[in-house]
Enzyme design. Structure first.
Site, PDB file in Angstrom:
ATOM      1  CG  HIS A   1      18.400 -38.043  -2.370  1.00  0.00           C
ATOM      2  ND1 HIS A   1      18.729 -39.334  -2.127  1.00  0.00           N
ATOM      3  CD2 HIS A   1      19.493 -37.460  -2.323  1.00  0.00           C
ATOM      4  CE1 HIS A   1      19.968 -39.422  -2.086  1.00  0.00           C
ATOM      5  NE2 HIS A   1      20.740 -37.955  -2.309  1.00  0.00           N
TER       6      HIS A   1
ATOM      7  CE  LYS B   1      11.846  -3.279  -5.557  1.00  0.00           C
ATOM      8  NZ  LYS B   1      12.568  -4.505  -5.949  1.00  0.00           N
TER       9      LYS B   1
ATOM     10  CD  GLU C   1      10.344 -12.013  -7.976  1.00  0.00           C
ATOM     11  OE1 GLU C   1       9.437 -11.568  -7.101  1.00  0.00           O
ATOM     12  OE2 GLU C   1      11.685 -12.124  -8.100  1.00  0.00           O
TER      13      GLU C   1
ATOM     14  CD1 TRP D   1      -0.443  -6.088  -3.221  1.00  0.00           C
ATOM     15  CD2 TRP D   1      -0.283  -6.839  -1.014  1.00  0.00           C
ATOM     16  NE1 TRP D   1      -0.001  -7.302  -3.201  1.00  0.00           N
ATOM     17  CE2 TRP D   1       0.098  -7.897  -1.882  1.00  0.00           C
ATOM     18  CE3 TRP D   1      -0.640  -6.882   0.296  1.00  0.00           C
ATOM     19  CZ2 TRP D   1       0.502  -9.015  -1.517  1.00  0.00           C
ATOM     20  CZ3 TRP D   1      -0.278  -8.361   0.836  1.00  0.00           C
ATOM     21  CH2 TRP D   1       0.331  -9.314  -0.058  1.00  0.00           C
TER      22      TRP D   1
ATOM     23  CD  GLU E   1      17.190 -13.890  -6.667  1.00  0.00           C
ATOM     24  OE1 GLU E   1      16.538 -14.105  -5.464  1.00  0.00           O
ATOM     25  OE2 GLU E   1      17.020 -12.588  -7.240  1.00  0.00           O
TER      26      GLU E   1
ATOM     27  NE  ARG F   1       5.656   1.464  -1.366  1.00  0.00           N
ATOM     28  CZ  ARG F   1       6.679   1.576  -0.290  1.00  0.00           C
ATOM     29  NH1 ARG F   1       7.796   2.325  -0.801  1.00  0.00           N
ATOM     30  NH2 ARG F   1       6.547   1.110   0.864  1.00  0.00           N
TER      31      ARG F   1
ATOM     32  CG  ASN G   1       0.251   2.635   3.529  1.00  0.00           C
ATOM     33  OD1 ASN G   1      -0.782   2.343   2.743  1.00  0.00           O
ATOM     34  ND2 ASN G   1       1.395   3.105   3.069  1.00  0.00           N
ATOM     35  N   GLY G   2      -0.843  -0.586   6.612  1.00  0.00           N
ATOM     36  CA  GLY G   2      -0.529  -1.475   7.786  1.00  0.00           C
ATOM     37  C   GLY G   2      -2.004  -2.397   7.787  1.00  0.00           C
TER      38      GLY G   2
ATOM     39  CB  CYS H   1      -0.880   0.042   1.077  1.00  0.00           C
ATOM     40  SG  CYS H   1      -1.844  -1.437   1.400  1.00  0.00           S
TER      41      CYS H   1
ATOM     42  CE  LYS I   1      14.427 -12.413  -8.662  1.00  0.00           C
ATOM     43  NZ  LYS I   1      14.708 -11.265  -7.734  1.00  0.00           N
TER      44      LYS I   1
HETATM   45  C1  F6R Z   1      11.787 -10.990  -5.083  1.00  0.00           C
HETATM   46  C2  F6R Z   1      12.042  -9.690  -4.126  1.00  0.00           C
HETATM   47  C3  F6R Z   1      11.489 -10.012  -2.701  1.00  0.00           C
HETATM   48  C4  F6R Z   1      12.263  -9.304  -1.579  1.00  0.00           C
HETATM   49  C5  F6R Z   1      11.549  -9.544  -0.414  1.00  0.00           C
HETATM   50  C6  F6R Z   1      12.397  -8.932   0.574  1.00  0.00           C
HETATM   51  O1  F6R Z   1      12.540 -10.403  -6.369  1.00  0.00           O
HETATM   52  O2  F6R Z   1      12.133  -8.675  -4.337  1.00  0.00           O
HETATM   53  O3  F6R Z   1      11.707 -11.520  -2.477  1.00  0.00           O
HETATM   54  O4  F6R Z   1      13.764  -9.728  -1.885  1.00  0.00           O
HETATM   55  O5  F6R Z   1      10.390  -9.266  -0.241  1.00  0.00           O
HETATM   56  O6  F6R Z   1      12.467  -7.575   0.574  1.00  0.00           O
HETATM   57  P1  F6R Z   1      13.432  -6.648   1.076  1.00  0.00           P
HETATM   58  O7  F6R Z   1      14.872  -7.122   0.502  1.00  0.00           O
HETATM   59  O8  F6R Z   1      13.007  -5.338   0.784  1.00  0.00           O
HETATM   60  O9  F6R Z   1      13.533  -6.724   2.738  1.00  0.00           O
END
Ligand code: F6R
Length: 603
Positions: free
Chosen positions: A503, A598, A487, A74, A480, A27, A100-101, A2, A484
């Protein structure tokens, strides 16, 4: 997640709110809305499901005013819908609120105070605005009613409230959710992220948890919980509008992948001197040197970077390192060592899961360091120390340059502590030179974009699932790489320890399943190749990413050699591009994947 914007004292409040909301789009959100009013007490509430563009289509030309608040939502409580979108209004329509929250005791508040009120939606925010109205009905002024409501509400919040009978004021309060006041000449703004209001000002004032701010066009008044006045200097945001624009790039993600060589060079500049020695606060180095165990706590991509950090720190400092998911660690804390040191990795510095761990770490009096990309973020303010990533704003939801920046800064930190401990491996390691080599190698990988795009067409256009496999740091990069891919392209992808596949999980490999093998470590290369053979004989379509010195002619993507400890910084880059092109070819929005935010500010 949000986002909040607000403006008071400018004629074009609507435009400023909408532009601010656009800047917060990255975000993640599912609905949006604005409320605008002014001296003539005209009032407009416009809400929409979907994108800001959908909201804009609903805003007719007469929606004008000098004060307003806006929100991107959100969904947490109640599904995404226009009804649940903010701003929310009280029953008598006098109070308008964005939030927000998460309000944890919203059910109890409803039972105790709001039995007679009829609520329209399912959000916790609606409870809050009705609670303010309830206290105002007892004869309290708006400010006192708001304050009283804050004493009842438990949870995280950033609130912006307008009383439409007094359009000269926005009331603001925060607890655990980010919110800033931006200062202008004869106007002021509010925002949950400085980027949203950079077109209006780059002077901001932070608000501490528990404070309330009365925002007028010509002044702001900050009060603490007891009603004492608080004076706080503003700071200048070191952000440039060009940092948050994508220029000629079609997507932020591609720009941010391309930014990585520059970020590596900036980290060298910020953290080493002309002799190649590290520049890191002595207190951080001494505190880590004195610790008996390092706990890295993080989520998502940052968690994946933490595993590479473990390899670097253990090799150079000889201090054991554990890597933990914030959301697990906070509620199932393992037995800690006697002198633990905590490192929080967080691009945004706002992740609620990580923050709840830091609160406990602080309560127990342990030392902590946050590595973050955002100056003044919550995790930065609340940890003992901060090291900035210097990656520049990361707008695409899928993190790329923050991941490599986290690893590079952890490498510098490991080198600094290692040198302090006279670790021979560390003393021989020329970090400034090695990171400069990394920057150049990333450039050569990025130059091969079109090859990657073609390979992606061959491997990923129609597949439902895929695997990344590797051993050691190649396994960490596989985690990782698969995050990527899944997502943003929605291909179900798993990162697996190459030796573990047989396994159980190998049962999922069928004719044509893409399996990406990452091979950058001499001691495990042959084993990973063996595992790739096993899946190939079960029909897998193998794609090998290998370091030049370990490569074979049949490999699909070859990376120039770099220092063995830093291979994740280069092997991850083709996987970022693979995720990017797979998403593009499937026709999805690369920067704004569904359901994701984000900055994840709820637990
Ligand atoms: C994936 C991604 C998320 C963040 C996670 C933690 O591409 O960006 O998995 O890494 O939400 O976010 P931060 O690093 O801001 O604590």
């Amino acid at each position: 997640m949000c986002g909040i914007v607000g403006i008071i004292g400018k004629d074009n409040a609507t435009d400023i709110l909408v532009q601010g909301l656009e800047k917060l789009e990255y975000r993640g959100y599912d609905s949006a809305g604005i409320f605008v009013t002014g001296k003539e007490q005209e009032e407009y509430l416009v809400k929409s499901l979907g994108r800001i563009a959908d909201l804009q289509n609903k805003i007719s030309p007469e929606v004008q005013g000098t004060v307003g608040i806006g929100h991107t939502r959100w969904a947490t409580h109640g599904k995404p819908s226009e009804r649940n979108a903010h701003p929310h209004t009280s029953s008598n329509r006098q109070f308008i609120l964005v939030h927000n929250g998460v309000i944890e005791n919203f059910e109890e508040i409803k039972q105790e105070f709001l039995q007679t009120k009829s609520l329209e939606g399912e959000t916790d925010t609606e409870i809050a605005v009705h609670l303010i109205e309830h206290f105002a009905e007892t004869g309290l002024s708006t400010k006192e009613a708001f304050k009283k409501a804050l004493t009842v509400i438990n949870g995280s919040y950033a609130f912006a409230l307008i009383d439409k009978n007094d359009p000269d004021t926005i009331y603001v309060a925060k607890n655990k959710s980010p919110l800033l006041i931006g200062l202008g000449e004869d106007f002021n703004v509010i925002c949950s992220d400085a980027m949203a209001m950079l077109t209006e000002t780059n002077h901001f004032v932070e608000i501490a948890d528990g404070e309330m701010v009365i925002v007028k066009a010509d002044k702001i008044v900050i009060e603490d919980q007891k009603g004492n006045l608080v004076y706080r200097e503003s700071y200048e945001a070191q952000l440039d509008l060009s940092d948050i624009e994508k220029g000629t790039y079609p997507y932020y993600m591609l720009k941010e992948i391309d930014d990585q060589p520059a970020v590596m060079r900036r980290i060298v500049q910020e953290y080493t001197n002309t002799l190649g020695e590290t520049i890191i606060d002595e207190k951080i180095i001494e505190t880590i040197t004195a610790s008996d165990r390092i706990y890295i706590v993080a989520c998502g991509t940052s968690y994946n970077a933490g595993w590479v950090g473990k390899a670097l720190l253990e090799k150079m400092t000889n201090i054991p390192v554990e890597v933990h998911l914030s959301s697990e660690f906070g509620y199932n804390m393992p037995l800690l060592s006697e002198k633990p040191f905590f490192i929080f990795l967080s691009q945004s510095g706002e992740t609620a899961d990580s923050r709840q761990v830091l609160v406990q770490v602080n309560e127990q009096g342990f030392s902590s360091l946050t590595l973050t990309n955002v100056v003044g973020s919550t995790l930065s303010r609340e940890a003992d120390y901060t090291l900035l990533l210097h990656a520049g704003p990361e707008i695409a939801v899928a993190s790329t340059k923050a991941y490599t920046a986290q690893i590079a800064v952890l490498a510098v930190l490991a080198k600094a502590v290692g040198d302090n401990k006279r670790n021979q491996f560390s003393l021989d390691f020329d970090i400034a030179h090695e990171l400069s080599v990394i920057a150049a190698v990333i450039e050569t990988i990025i130059d091969e974009k079109m090859l990657i795009s073609q390979l992606v067409e061959e491997y990923l256009t129609t597949t439902r699932n895929a695997f990344y496999i590797g051993r050691g740091v190649d396994y960490y990069v596989s985690m990782e790489a698969s995050l990527k891919l899944k997502e943003i392209s929605y291909i179900q992808a798993e990162g697996f320890a190459a030796g573990e596949l047989k396994h159980g999980t190998i049962a999922l490999v069928e004719e044509g399943t893409p399996v990406f093998g990452i091979i950058t470590d001499k001691k495990t290369a042959a084993h990973t190749r063996g595992n790739l053979k096993e899946v190939e004989s079960r029909g897998a379509h193998n794609f090998v990413i290998a370091l030049a010195s370990l490569s074979k002619e049949t490999d699909q993507f070859i990376i120039p050699d770099v220092h063995p400890l830093l291979t994740p910084l280069v092997s991850v880059v083709p996987t970022q591009l693979i995720a990017y092109f797979a998403t593009l070819q499937r026709g999805y929005d690369v920067d704004k994947p569904r359901n994701l935010a984000k900055s994840v500010t709820v637990e």
